[in-house]
Design an enzyme around this catalytic site. Structure first.
Site, PDB file in Angstrom:
ATOM      1  N   ASN A 109      18.119 124.815  38.106  1.00 28.81           N
ATOM      2  CA  ASN A 109      19.313 125.330  37.431  1.00 28.81           C
ATOM      3  C   ASN A 109      19.103 125.191  35.930  1.00 28.81           C
ATOM      4  O   ASN A 109      19.189 124.088  35.394  1.00 28.81           O
ATOM      5  CB  ASN A 109      20.544 124.526  37.889  1.00 28.81           C
ATOM      6  CG  ASN A 109      21.797 124.931  37.147  1.00 28.81           C
ATOM      7  OD1 ASN A 109      21.807 125.930  36.419  1.00 28.81           O
ATOM      8  ND2 ASN A 109      22.857 124.162  37.332  1.00 28.81           N
ATOM      9  N   LYS A 126      20.939 126.413  33.564  1.00 31.83           N
ATOM     10  CA  LYS A 126      22.194 126.395  32.786  1.00 31.83           C
ATOM     11  C   LYS A 126      22.062 127.364  31.603  1.00 31.83           C
ATOM     12  O   LYS A 126      21.454 128.423  31.760  1.00 31.83           O
ATOM     13  CB  LYS A 126      22.517 124.966  32.356  1.00 31.83           C
ATOM     14  CG  LYS A 126      22.448 124.001  33.551  1.00 31.83           C
ATOM     15  CD  LYS A 126      23.047 122.673  33.328  1.00 31.83           C
ATOM     16  CE  LYS A 126      22.883 121.858  34.611  1.00 31.83           C
ATOM     17  NZ  LYS A 126      23.626 120.627  34.611  1.00 31.83           N
ATOM     18  N   SER A 179      20.467 114.446  38.354  1.00 30.80           N
ATOM     19  CA  SER A 179      19.455 113.590  37.721  1.00 30.80           C
ATOM     20  C   SER A 179      18.205 113.382  38.586  1.00 30.80           C
ATOM     21  O   SER A 179      17.619 112.302  38.569  1.00 30.80           O
ATOM     22  CB  SER A 179      20.073 112.243  37.314  1.00 30.80           C
ATOM     23  OG  SER A 179      21.102 112.448  36.358  1.00 30.80           O
ATOM     24  N   GLU A 194      26.024 117.758  44.912  1.00 32.39           N
ATOM     25  CA  GLU A 194      25.759 117.199  43.596  1.00 32.39           C
ATOM     26  C   GLU A 194      26.934 116.322  43.169  1.00 32.39           C
ATOM     27  O   GLU A 194      27.972 116.841  42.727  1.00 32.39           O
ATOM     28  CB  GLU A 194      25.588 118.319  42.561  1.00 32.39           C
ATOM     29  CG  GLU A 194      24.454 119.267  42.869  1.00 32.39           C
ATOM     30  CD  GLU A 194      24.037 120.046  41.633  1.00 32.39           C
ATOM     31  OE1 GLU A 194      22.879 119.917  41.235  1.00 32.39           O
ATOM     32  OE2 GLU A 194      24.874 120.753  41.055  1.00 32.39           O
TER      33      GLU A 194
HETATM   34  P1  PGA Z   1      20.669 117.461  36.303  1.00 32.82           P
HETATM   35  O1  PGA Z   1      21.568 118.729  36.704  1.00 32.82           O
HETATM   36  O2  PGA Z   1      19.428 117.501  37.163  1.00 32.82           O
HETATM   37  O3  PGA Z   1      20.355 117.661  34.844  1.00 32.82           O
HETATM   38  O4  PGA Z   1      21.492 116.247  36.547  1.00 32.82           O
HETATM   39  C1  PGA Z   1      21.721 119.140  38.042  1.00 32.82           C
HETATM   40  C2  PGA Z   1      22.644 120.331  38.111  1.00 32.82           C
HETATM   41  O5  PGA Z   1      23.578 120.426  37.319  1.00 32.82           O
HETATM   42  O6  PGA Z   1      22.474 121.227  38.974  1.00 32.82           O
END
Ligand code: PGA
Length: 241
Positions: free
Chosen positions: A8, A10, A205, A163
Site C-alpha cells: 500500500n 498511500k 508495521s 490491520e
Molecule cells: P504500515 O501501513 O505498514 O506503514 O504500518 C500498513 C497499511 O496502512 O496498510
C-alpha cells in the site's frame, strides 16, 4: 492457500518513481513466495500498468467509487483499473474510514461493485487501541465484516486485510500471539458468513525483521505493507518469507 504480499503506497511515489521502483523490483520479484500486489496512488496507476505488463505482478487502486462513471468529482473509477489491466481494489482502509469518513454501508457498496466488474476487493478491517483495551476487538471486527460483506458475492474472490489501527505506521506491530488469536477470530467470523475461503492478510508495521514470525501464525495468508513497501529491498525481503 497461496500467500499474498500487498504493498500500500498511500500518497507516495510519482509516476516516474513508480517506473523506477518497478525497473528494480522486477529483478528480484522471483524471490517472492506468493502473489505480489501493488496499490500505487491513482495518478501513478498507468505507470504501474505499463511497467508490469507481461509480468505476473498484480496491481490495483487504493479506493474506488461504487459507480463506473458519472458526476462524482474527484473519485476514482474501478472501470479505469479494469481497462488498464488491474486486478484489485483496496477498500475500507482505516485512513479512508477515519480521514474521509467512509462508513461500513459505503464500503459494502464498493466491495459489491468491484466484484461485479471482475476485480478483487481487498477489504480492510481493524480495531483502534481504545477498542482493543476495552475488549471490543471481536465485536468491532465482526461488525465490520458483517456490514462490509453484506452485499458481497460469496462465489467471487474477496481478500481480507486485518490491520489493527494502532499498529499502522506506528512501528507498534501486533505480537505473534495477538495476530494468531485475532486471525483465528477473523477466520471463524468469515466461516460463519460463508467466506471461509477468503485469504486473511495482516497489516500494521510489517518489516523484514518481524515478517517471518508473523507469517507462521494460524490463518495468516500474507501481508498488507505500508512503509516497508516503498523500498525494493525491504518489500522483497518481506515477500520472500
Ligand atoms: P504500515 O501501513 O505498514 O506503514 O504500518 C500498513 C497499511 O496502512 O496498510
Amino acid at each position: 492457500m497461496k500467500k499474498i504480499f500487498a504493498a500500500n503506497w498511500k500518497l507516495f511515489k510519482t509516476p516516474k518513481e513508480t517506473r523506477e521502483f518497478f525497473a528494480q523490483f522486477k529483478e528480484v520479484a522471483n524471490k517472492a513466495t506468493g502473489e505480489l500486489v501493488f496499490f500505487p496512488s491513482a495518478i501513478s496507476l498507468e505507470a504501474a500498468s505499463t511497467s508490469l505488463t507481461g509480468t505476473t505482478i498484480k496491481w490495483g487502486a487504493q479506493n474506488c467509487y461504487f459507480q463506473a462513471s458519472g458526476a462524482f468529482t474527484g473519485e476514482n473509477s474501478a472501470q479505469v483499473v479494469k481497462e488498464l489491466g488491474g486486478s484489485y481494489v483496496l477498500i475500507g482502509h482505516s485512513e479512508r474510514r477515519k480521514i474521509f469518513g467512509e462508513t461500513d454501508a459505503l464500503i459494502a457498496e464498493k466491495v459489491a461493485f468491484t466484484q461485479g466488474l471482475g476485480l478483487t476487493p481487498m477489504l480492510c478491517i481493524g480495531e483502534t487501541l481504545e477498542e482493543r483495551e476495552a475488549s471490543h476487538t471481536f465485536r468491532v471486527l465482526e461488525t465490520q465484516l458483517y456490514l462490509g460483506l453484506a452485499k458481497a458475492d460469496k462465489t467471487k474472490p474477496v481478500v481480507i486485510a486485518y490491520e489493527p489501527v494502532w499498529a499502522i505506521g506506528t512501528g507498534k506491530v501486533a505480537t505473534p500471539e495477538q495476530v494468531a488469536e485475532t486471525h483465528t477470530d477473523v477466520f471463524n467470523i468469515l466461516s460463519k458468513l460463508g467466506f471461509a475461503q477468503s485469504p486473511i492478510l495482516y497489516g500494521g508495521s510489517v518489516k523484514p525483521d518481524n515478517a517471518a514470525g508473523l507469517i507462521k501464525q494460524p490463518h495468516v495468508n500474507g501481508f498488507l505493507v505500508g512503509g516497508a513497501s516503498l523500498e525494493v529491498k525491504s518489500f522483497s525481503e518481506i515477500a520472500a518469507v
